[in-house]
Design a protein around this motif. Structure first.
Motif, mmCIF file in Angstrom:
data_model
loop_
_atom_site.group_PDB
_atom_site.id
_atom_site.type_symbol
_atom_site.label_atom_id
_atom_site.label_comp_id
_atom_site.label_asym_id
_atom_site.label_seq_id
_atom_site.Cartn_x
_atom_site.Cartn_y
_atom_site.Cartn_z
ATOM 1 N N ASP A 130 0.833 -1.164 0.214
ATOM 2 C CA ASP A 130 0.104 -0.123 0.375
ATOM 3 C C ASP A 130 1.028 1.254 0.309
ATOM 4 O O ASP A 130 1.557 1.071 1.103
ATOM 5 C CB ASP A 130 -1.263 -0.070 1.129
ATOM 6 C CG ASP A 130 -1.521 1.709 1.170
ATOM 7 O OD1 ASP A 130 -1.662 2.153 1.775
ATOM 8 O OD2 ASP A 130 -3.367 0.416 1.156
ATOM 9 N N PRO A 131 0.587 2.114 -0.846
ATOM 10 C CA PRO A 131 1.177 3.433 -0.644
ATOM 11 C C PRO A 131 1.809 3.785 0.801
ATOM 12 O O PRO A 131 2.311 4.769 0.523
ATOM 13 C CB PRO A 131 0.354 4.353 -2.068
ATOM 14 C CG PRO A 131 0.052 3.635 -2.838
ATOM 15 C CD PRO A 131 -0.019 2.365 -1.383
ATOM 16 N N ALA A 132 0.056 3.686 1.441
ATOM 17 C CA ALA A 132 0.712 4.488 2.659
ATOM 18 C C ALA A 132 1.894 4.296 3.623
ATOM 19 O O ALA A 132 2.198 4.196 4.563
ATOM 20 C CB ALA A 132 -0.459 3.768 3.390
ATOM 21 N N VAL A 133 2.669 2.217 3.124
ATOM 22 C CA VAL A 133 3.888 2.480 4.340
ATOM 23 C C VAL A 133 4.380 2.892 3.364
ATOM 24 O O VAL A 133 5.784 2.791 4.712
ATOM 25 C CB VAL A 133 3.539 0.782 2.649
ATOM 26 C CG1 VAL A 133 4.925 -0.044 3.586
ATOM 27 C CG2 VAL A 133 2.283 -0.322 3.622
ATOM 28 N N ALA A 134 4.795 4.064 2.757
ATOM 29 C CA ALA A 134 5.913 4.823 2.006
ATOM 30 C C ALA A 134 6.586 5.732 3.309
ATOM 31 O O ALA A 134 7.666 6.190 3.461
ATOM 32 C CB ALA A 134 5.471 5.536 1.115
ATOM 33 N N ASP A 135 5.472 6.177 4.538
ATOM 34 C CA ASP A 135 5.888 7.131 5.674
ATOM 35 C C ASP A 135 5.890 6.460 6.641
ATOM 36 O O ASP A 135 5.810 7.122 7.801
ATOM 37 C CB ASP A 135 4.495 8.227 5.227
ATOM 38 C CG ASP A 135 4.585 8.997 4.126
ATOM 39 O OD1 ASP A 135 5.534 9.709 3.497
ATOM 40 O OD2 ASP A 135 3.526 9.223 3.893
#
Length: 255
Positions: A130-135
Motif C-alpha cells: 500500500d502507498p501509505a507504507v511509504a511514510d
C-alpha cells in the motif's frame, strides 16, 4: 551470446582456508540462476567478488565481456551501480521512513523529495504494498513487508543485475512464496539478470531457470531447475532432499 556474468578460474583464500577454488560459472543475459550449497561453502564470497567488494586471488570475472577484476576507483564504483541487491536481513535503516530507504541510492541526484517520494510509492505498488507504507518506519512493518521494501529498494536504480541473498530466510512458507512470485515477475518484467543464493529448495525450484551447486569451492553440478531432482549427483541429491546421511559431511559444510 556473451554471458552477462562469467567467472573463469576464480579462487579466494583467507589464510589457509580455500573458499573458492578455480571456480567457473556463467550466467546469460536475462537468466535467473540460483546457486545452492551448504553454509560456509563460499556463496556470499562469490557475490562479493563479482561486486568488487573482494578481490579474487586468482582468475577473472567478466560482466558483458569486460574483465571487472581490473577496475579501480570511479570505474569500479560505476560497475557496482549496475547491480541491485536484496540482502538476507533486509538491511533497512530504521532511522528513516520507508520512502527514504527505497530511494537511498538516488539521493545524490537532482530529484527533490517530492519526486523521490512519488517514485517510492510507485515501487511499493510494484511489490504489492500500500502507498501509505511509504511514510512508516521499517520497525512498524512485518518481516515479509520489510523484505518487499528491500526488494523495492533493490530495483529503484533500474539495475541490470540483481543479487538475492537468501531472499526467503525468516519468512513463513506463504510469505516466502509471495517473495518468490515477486522475484519471478520482476525478472520477467524488468528483463534483469538474477543471481540468487539460497538454502530454500522450494524457492529455488520456483525462481530459477537454472540451478548450480557450490561445494568445496567449485561448481559440482549445473543444470535446468526441472531436472535437479534427477541430477544423478549424490551431493546434489543429498542437499535437495535434506538428508543427514550422504557424501556431504557437517564438518565440510562448516569448514
Amino acid at each position: 551470446m556473451t554471458p552477462k556474468i562469467e567467472l573463469r578460474g576464480v579462487s579466494k583464500r583467507f589464510g589457509r582456508k580455500v573458499v573458492l577454488d578455480k571456480l567457473n560459472l556463467s550466467i546469460a543475459p536475462g537468466e535467473s540462476l540460483v546457486v545452492i550449497g551448504g553454509s560456509g561453502t563460499g556463496k556470499s564470497v562469490m557475490l562479493k567478488c563479482i561486486l568488487g567488494l573482494l578481490q579474487p586471488d586468482e582468475g577473472q570475472i567478466f560482466v558483458d565481456g569486460e574483465d571487472v577484476t581490473r577496475l579501480r576507483g570511479r570505474a569500479r564504483a560505476a560497475h557496482r551501480a549496475r547491480f541491485g541487491m536484496l540482502f538476507q536481513g533486509g538491511a533497512l535503516f530504521d532511522s528513516m521512513p520507508v520512502w527514504r530507504n527505497i530511494t537511498f541510492a538516488l539521493t545524490q541526484g537532482r530529484r527533490g523529495n517530492a519526486k523521490l517520494h512519488a517514485l517510492a510509492v510507485e515501487l511499493l505498488q510494484k511489490v504489492g504494498l500500500d502507498p501509505a507504507v511509504a511514510d512508516l518506519r521499517p520497525s512498524e512493518l512485518s518481516g515479509g513487508m520489510q523484505k518487499r521494501v528491500a526488494l523495492a529498494r533493490a530495483i529503484a536504480a533500474k539495475p541490470e543485475i540483481i543479487f538475492f541473498d537468501e531472499p526467503t530466510t525468516g519468512l513463513d512458507p506463504i510469505r516466502a512464496d509471495v517473495i518468490n512470485d515477486l522475484i519471478v515477475s520482476l525478472v520477467r518484467d524488468l528483463g534483469v539478470t538474477a543471481l540468487t543464493i539460497t538454502h530454500d529448495m522450494a524457492s529455488a525450484r520456483k525462481i530459477a531457470h537454472r540451478v548450480a551447486m557450490l561445494y568445496n569451492g567449485k561448481i559440482i553440478w549445473d543444470g535446468p531447475r526441472d531436472i535437479i531432482h534427477s541430477s544423478g549427483n549424490p551431493y546434489v541429491d543429498q542437499f535437495v532432499n535434506g538428508r543427514a546421511e550422504g557424501p556431504i559431511k557437517t564438518g565440510v559444510l562448516n569448514r
